[in-house]
Design an enzyme around this catalytic site. Structure first.
Site, PDB file in Angstrom:
ATOM      1  N   HIS A 123       0.821  -1.233   0.000  1.00  0.00           N
ATOM      2  CA  HIS A 123       0.000   0.000   0.000  1.00  0.00           C
ATOM      3  C   HIS A 123       0.849   1.275   0.000  1.00  0.00           C
ATOM      4  O   HIS A 123       0.304   2.364  -0.185  1.00  0.00           O
ATOM      5  CB  HIS A 123      -0.916   0.046   1.227  1.00  0.00           C
ATOM      6  CG  HIS A 123      -1.945  -1.048   1.261  1.00  0.00           C
ATOM      7  ND1 HIS A 123      -2.820  -1.280   0.232  1.00  0.00           N
ATOM      8  CD2 HIS A 123      -2.232  -1.983   2.212  1.00  0.00           C
ATOM      9  CE1 HIS A 123      -3.607  -2.312   0.534  1.00  0.00           C
ATOM     10  NE2 HIS A 123      -3.262  -2.766   1.734  1.00  0.00           N
ATOM     11  N   ASP A 160      -2.960 -10.895  -2.353  1.00  0.00           N
ATOM     12  CA  ASP A 160      -3.423 -10.324  -1.083  1.00  0.00           C
ATOM     13  C   ASP A 160      -4.871  -9.867  -1.275  1.00  0.00           C
ATOM     14  O   ASP A 160      -5.245  -9.410  -2.357  1.00  0.00           O
ATOM     15  CB  ASP A 160      -2.524  -9.139  -0.708  1.00  0.00           C
ATOM     16  CG  ASP A 160      -2.806  -8.565   0.677  1.00  0.00           C
ATOM     17  OD1 ASP A 160      -1.979  -8.772   1.586  1.00  0.00           O
ATOM     18  OD2 ASP A 160      -3.851  -7.889   0.848  1.00  0.00           O
ATOM     19  N   HIS A 162      -6.347  -7.342  -0.276  1.00  0.00           N
ATOM     20  CA  HIS A 162      -6.447  -5.901  -0.532  1.00  0.00           C
ATOM     21  C   HIS A 162      -5.717  -5.568  -1.843  1.00  0.00           C
ATOM     22  O   HIS A 162      -4.695  -6.181  -2.149  1.00  0.00           O
ATOM     23  CB  HIS A 162      -5.815  -5.108   0.616  1.00  0.00           C
ATOM     24  CG  HIS A 162      -6.426  -5.412   1.950  1.00  0.00           C
ATOM     25  ND1 HIS A 162      -5.871  -6.332   2.817  1.00  0.00           N
ATOM     26  CD2 HIS A 162      -7.543  -4.936   2.532  1.00  0.00           C
ATOM     27  CE1 HIS A 162      -6.643  -6.403   3.904  1.00  0.00           C
ATOM     28  NE2 HIS A 162      -7.663  -5.581   3.761  1.00  0.00           N
ATOM     29  N   ASP A 243      -4.452 -12.890   3.525  1.00  0.00           N
ATOM     30  CA  ASP A 243      -5.701 -12.406   4.118  1.00  0.00           C
ATOM     31  C   ASP A 243      -6.934 -12.680   3.264  1.00  0.00           C
ATOM     32  O   ASP A 243      -8.045 -12.285   3.643  1.00  0.00           O
ATOM     33  CB  ASP A 243      -5.600 -10.913   4.491  1.00  0.00           C
ATOM     34  CG  ASP A 243      -4.869 -10.091   3.453  1.00  0.00           C
ATOM     35  OD1 ASP A 243      -4.641 -10.604   2.338  1.00  0.00           O
ATOM     36  OD2 ASP A 243      -4.524  -8.935   3.753  1.00  0.00           O
TER      37      ASP A 243
HETATM   38 ZN   LIG Z   1      -3.993  -7.308   2.770  1.00  0.00          ZN
END
Ligand SMILES: [Zn+2]
Length: 304
Positions: A123, A160, A162, A243
Site C-alpha cells: 500500500h 493479497d 487488498h 488475508d
Molecule cells: Zn492485505
C-alpha cells in the site's frame, strides 16, 4: 531456496491491539520451523539502500521517514500506520530482503526465495505510508531487477485480499513491470477496478465479498495467468498476502490454504517456462494467526 528474515521485523510494534502485530511474523516463522523446511537456506535480511528506496519513493518522503523515526514513543504516519523505535530498521530490512533476494536469484545463488518480513509494503505509495506499509518492498525489488540487473519484463503477482494500490501507483507508467492483482471489492483501499489498466501493464480482478476457491482460481486461470503468459516475464515477484483466507478478520473472502498452494504451484510452472524458475515472494497481509501458519506453510512447501 532461501528464507530471508530479521529479528528487527519482530520488534516493529504498531501498538496494542493493532492487527499487524509481531505475533503474525512469529506465527509464520514457527510454521516454517519444521523438519520439512529444513532445506531452507536461512539468510539475515540486509537493510535497503537509499538508492534502492529512491527508485520507488520520492526523496521528500524518504527523508521525512528517516528524520522523524521515533527514538522512543511512536509516530503515526497515517491513520493505520504507526512507527515505534524499531520500525525504521524493520522497514529497511523488509525492503532490503526483497532486493537481496532479487540479487540472489539473478546471480543464480538460488532459484526461489521467500521474505518473511514485516511491515508489509504494497500500500505504500511514492510519497506516503498507507495501510500498515512504510516502504514498498516489492516495488523496490522490481525496480532493482530493472535497474541493477537490466531486466526488461518483471511480473508482480498480488493475491493479497487488498488491492496493492501503492505498487500499481509506482508502476502505472512502467511497461517493463506487469502488475496482476486479485482482491476483494469493496474493501480498503478502494482502488483496483478492472478499468485501471496503467499503460496496459496492470490487470485487476476485483472479487465480491464471500467469493471462494472457485472465483479465486477462476480470476487467476481466466484472466491473470493468461496476461502473464502474454508478457513472458523474466522474473516473478509475489506479494504473498494470506488475508484472502476464510478465517481472516479484516476481509470476507473464503479462500483456503490449499488455494494458496495451488496458485503457488501454477506460478512456479510459469516461472519455469519463462523465467528460469526465478520466484521471489514476500509476506504482505494476513491477520488470522491460524491462517498465516497454514498458508505460509502451504506457500513455501509449494515453492520448494
Ligand atoms: Zn492485505
Amino acid at each position: 531456496m532461501r528464507l530471508y528474515t530479521h529479528p528487527a521485523c519482530l520488534r516493529h510494534d504498531p501498538g496494542t491491539g493493532h492487527p499487524e502485530s509481531p505475533a503474525r511474523l512469529r506465527a509464520v516463522l514457527e510454521a516454517l520451523d519444521d523438519p520439512r523446511f529444513a532445506q531452507l537456506d536461512r539468510v539475515e535480511a540486509p537493510r535497503v539502500t537509499r538508492e534502492q528506496l529512491l527508485r520507488v519513493h520520492e526523496p521528500a518522503y524518504v527523508e521525512y521517514v528517516y528524520a522523524n523515526a521515533p527514538q522512543n514513543g511512536s509516530l503515526r504516519l497515517d491513520p493505520d500506520t504507526v512507527m515505534s523505535p524499531a520500525s525504521l530498521e524493520a522497514a529497511e530490512r523488509a525492503a532490503g530482503a526483497v532486493c537481496a533476494a532479487v540479487d540472489a536469484v539473478m546471480g543464480n545463488e538460488t532459484t526461489r526465495a521467500f521474505c518473511a518480513v514485516r511491515p508489509p509494503g504494497h500500500h505504500a505509495t511514492p510519497n506516503a505510508a498507507m495501510g500498515f506499509c512504510i516502504f514498498n518492498g516489492i516495488a523496490a525489488g522490481a525496480a532493482h531487477a530493472l535497474e541493477a540487473h537490466g531486466l526488461e519484463r518483471v511480473a508482480i503477482l498480488d493475491p493479497d485480499v487488498h488491492h496493492g494500490n501503492g505498487t500499481q501507483d509506482i508502476f502505472r507508467r512502467e511497461p517493463r513491470v506487469l502488475y496482476l492483482s486479485s482482491h476483494q471489492m469493496p474493501l480498503y483501499p478502494g482502488t483496483g477496478a478492472r478499468n485501471e489498466r496503467g499503460v496496459g501493464n496492470i490487470v485487476n480482478v476485483p472479487l465480491p465479498p464471500q467469493s471462494g476457491s472457485h472465483e479465486f482460481r477462476a480470476a487467476w486461470d481466466d484472466t491473470l495467468f493468461p496476461a502473464l503468459d502474454d508478457f513472458r516475464p523474466q522474473l516473478l515477484l509475489v506479494s504473498a498476502g494470506f488475508d484472502a483466507h476464510r478465517l481472516d478478520p479484516l476481509a470476507q473472502l473464503q479462500v483456503e490454504a490449499e488455494d494458496y498452494a495451488w496458485i503457488t504451484r501454477r506460478l512456479c510452472e510459469l516461472a519455469n517456462r519463462y523465467a528460469q524458475g526465478r520466484v521471489v515472494s514476500v509476506l504482505e497481509g494476513g491477520y488470522s494467526l491460524e491462517a498465516l501458519r497454514e498458508c505460509a506453510a502451504a506457500h513455501v512447501a509449494a515453492l520448494l
